[in-house]
Motif scaffolding. Structure first.
Motif, PDB file in Angstrom:
ATOM      1  N   SER A 158       1.058  -0.780  -0.025  1.00  0.00           N
ATOM      2  CA  SER A 158      -0.073  -0.094   0.222  1.00  0.00           C
ATOM      3  C   SER A 158       1.006   1.304   0.459  1.00  0.00           C
ATOM      4  O   SER A 158       0.482   1.970  -0.013  1.00  0.00           O
ATOM      5  CB  SER A 158      -0.514  -0.123   1.204  1.00  0.00           C
ATOM      6  N   TYR A 190       4.047   1.779  -1.525  1.00  0.00           N
ATOM      7  CA  TYR A 190       4.225   1.628  -2.767  1.00  0.00           C
ATOM      8  C   TYR A 190       2.808   2.017  -4.146  1.00  0.00           C
ATOM      9  O   TYR A 190       4.053   2.674  -4.544  1.00  0.00           O
ATOM     10  CB  TYR A 190       4.755   0.565  -3.697  1.00  0.00           C
ATOM     11  N   LEU A 191       1.929   2.490  -3.709  1.00  0.00           N
ATOM     12  CA  LEU A 191       1.162   2.393  -4.985  1.00  0.00           C
ATOM     13  C   LEU A 191       1.081   3.776  -5.851  1.00  0.00           C
ATOM     14  O   LEU A 191       1.412   4.128  -6.399  1.00  0.00           O
ATOM     15  CB  LEU A 191      -0.355   2.420  -3.761  1.00  0.00           C
ATOM     16  N   GLU A 250       1.507   4.983  -9.656  1.00  0.00           N
ATOM     17  CA  GLU A 250       1.220   5.521 -10.543  1.00  0.00           C
ATOM     18  C   GLU A 250       1.463   6.220 -11.578  1.00  0.00           C
ATOM     19  O   GLU A 250       2.788   7.182 -11.372  1.00  0.00           O
ATOM     20  CB  GLU A 250       0.404   6.391  -9.649  1.00  0.00           C
ATOM     21  N   SER A 253       2.529  -4.442  -6.471  1.00  0.00           N
ATOM     22  CA  SER A 253       1.879  -2.755  -6.671  1.00  0.00           C
ATOM     23  C   SER A 253       1.182  -2.116  -8.059  1.00  0.00           C
ATOM     24  O   SER A 253       0.038  -1.502  -8.165  1.00  0.00           O
ATOM     25  CB  SER A 253       2.989  -2.360  -5.300  1.00  0.00           C
ATOM     26  N   LEU A 294      -1.391  -3.200  -9.030  1.00  0.00           N
ATOM     27  CA  LEU A 294      -3.209  -3.033  -8.445  1.00  0.00           C
ATOM     28  C   LEU A 294      -3.297  -2.028  -8.909  1.00  0.00           C
ATOM     29  O   LEU A 294      -4.786  -1.603  -8.640  1.00  0.00           O
ATOM     30  CB  LEU A 294      -2.271  -3.267  -6.691  1.00  0.00           C
ATOM     31  N   VAL A 295      -2.864  -1.044  -9.217  1.00  0.00           N
ATOM     32  CA  VAL A 295      -3.248   0.590  -8.875  1.00  0.00           C
ATOM     33  C   VAL A 295      -3.210   0.106 -10.675  1.00  0.00           C
ATOM     34  O   VAL A 295      -3.913   1.547 -10.955  1.00  0.00           O
ATOM     35  CB  VAL A 295      -0.792   1.727  -8.917  1.00  0.00           C
ATOM     36  N   ALA A 336      -8.263   5.595  -6.273  1.00  0.00           N
ATOM     37  CA  ALA A 336      -6.428   6.414  -6.677  1.00  0.00           C
ATOM     38  C   ALA A 336      -6.264   7.202  -5.296  1.00  0.00           C
ATOM     39  O   ALA A 336      -4.931   7.517  -4.623  1.00  0.00           O
ATOM     40  CB  ALA A 336      -6.319   6.363  -7.683  1.00  0.00           C
ATOM     41  N   LEU A 393      -6.548   6.218  -1.691  1.00  0.00           N
ATOM     42  CA  LEU A 393      -5.609   5.884  -2.078  1.00  0.00           C
ATOM     43  C   LEU A 393      -4.178   6.563  -1.221  1.00  0.00           C
ATOM     44  O   LEU A 393      -3.225   6.140  -0.676  1.00  0.00           O
ATOM     45  CB  LEU A 393      -5.282   4.665  -2.936  1.00  0.00           C
ATOM     46  N   ASP A 394      -3.955   7.695  -2.284  1.00  0.00           N
ATOM     47  CA  ASP A 394      -2.432   8.424  -2.279  1.00  0.00           C
ATOM     48  C   ASP A 394      -2.747   8.791  -0.634  1.00  0.00           C
ATOM     49  O   ASP A 394      -2.659   9.049   0.435  1.00  0.00           O
ATOM     50  CB  ASP A 394      -2.636   9.468  -3.147  1.00  0.00           C
TER      51      ASP A 394
END
Length: 217
Positions: free
Chosen positions: A27, A29-30, A34, A171, A174-175, A183, A186-187
């Motif tokens: 999470s 790394y997400l 991107e 990751s 997932l992104v 997104a 999540l950021d």
């Protein structure tokens, strides 16, 4: 030093795995994955594996004398990593570092920077391999003697490096499957998590630095 057996290497890997915590790392790394193409994300993952492998080998084989030569402690590395991380994490947490969504509602996919510019800082250091991780390798290696122990510890380190590269690669998958609004959320969540990690690193490293100074008096 104790007599070496393969259990030492297994304990090292398990300790590193628990410290790293792949779910939490994924999470964190997400936000960094991107905007990059699948090919660039693969290169980032391979770059992370390479960097962790090099740092692991340095820590295992020359870590203790290297730190003594440079006059750097693992506590100082932890505090420095926390400072570097908090500079990147706070804009994510506040939303000031996020790219606005494109007019069609999809997330903007242009990378904020060339992928090579983030593969070492912050992906490798301090997110994946910080002062605490370096200290783990140095401490476990110092506890056993002989080239067999070194090889076994190296195998454990390679397994750890593989886990980090695979986690980063996942990751990236997932992104690419989340919407622009997801997104953005999540950021923010990742920013909060990264800021907490940064504060912990600064506090832990700073506390140990103070203890080292007091013990030297």
């Amino acid at each position: 030093m104790s007599e070496f057996h393969w259990g030492h290497a297994l304990l090292l890997f398990l300790a590193l795995f628990a410290l790293y915590s792949p779910i939490a790392a994924l999470s964190s790394y997400l936000p960094y994955m991107e905007g990059y193409t699948p090919k660039e994300q693969l290169r980032l993952s391979l770059g992370l594996f390479r960097n962790v492998t090099v740092l692991m080998l340095l820590a295992l084989w020359v870590g203790e004398p290297l730190l003594e030569l440079l006059g750097i402690s693992t506590a100082a590395l932890s505090a420095t990593g926390g400072i570097a991380l908090i500079l990147a994490a706070v804009p994510m947490m506040t939303g000031s570092g996020s790219s606005p969504p494109a007019p069609d509602g999809e997330a903007a996919r242009g990378p904020k920077a060339p992928w090579r510019s983030i593969v070492f800082t912050p992906l490798t250091f301090p997110l994946t391999f910080g002062g605490t991780t370096f200290g783990f390798f140095v401490a476990y290696r110092a506890d056993v003697a002989g080239w067999k122990a070194g090889i076994a510890m190296t195998v454990a380190g390679l397994a750890y490096a593989a886990v980090t590269g695979i986690t980063l690669y996942l990751s990236g998958h997932l992104v690419r499957r989340v919407s622009a609004s997801t997104a953005a959320v999540l950021d923010r969540v990742a920013g909060i998590l990264l800021t907490a990690i940064a504060v912990t690193l600064i506090a832990s490293g700073g506390t140990r630095l103070v203890d080292d100074v007091l013990n030297s008096l």
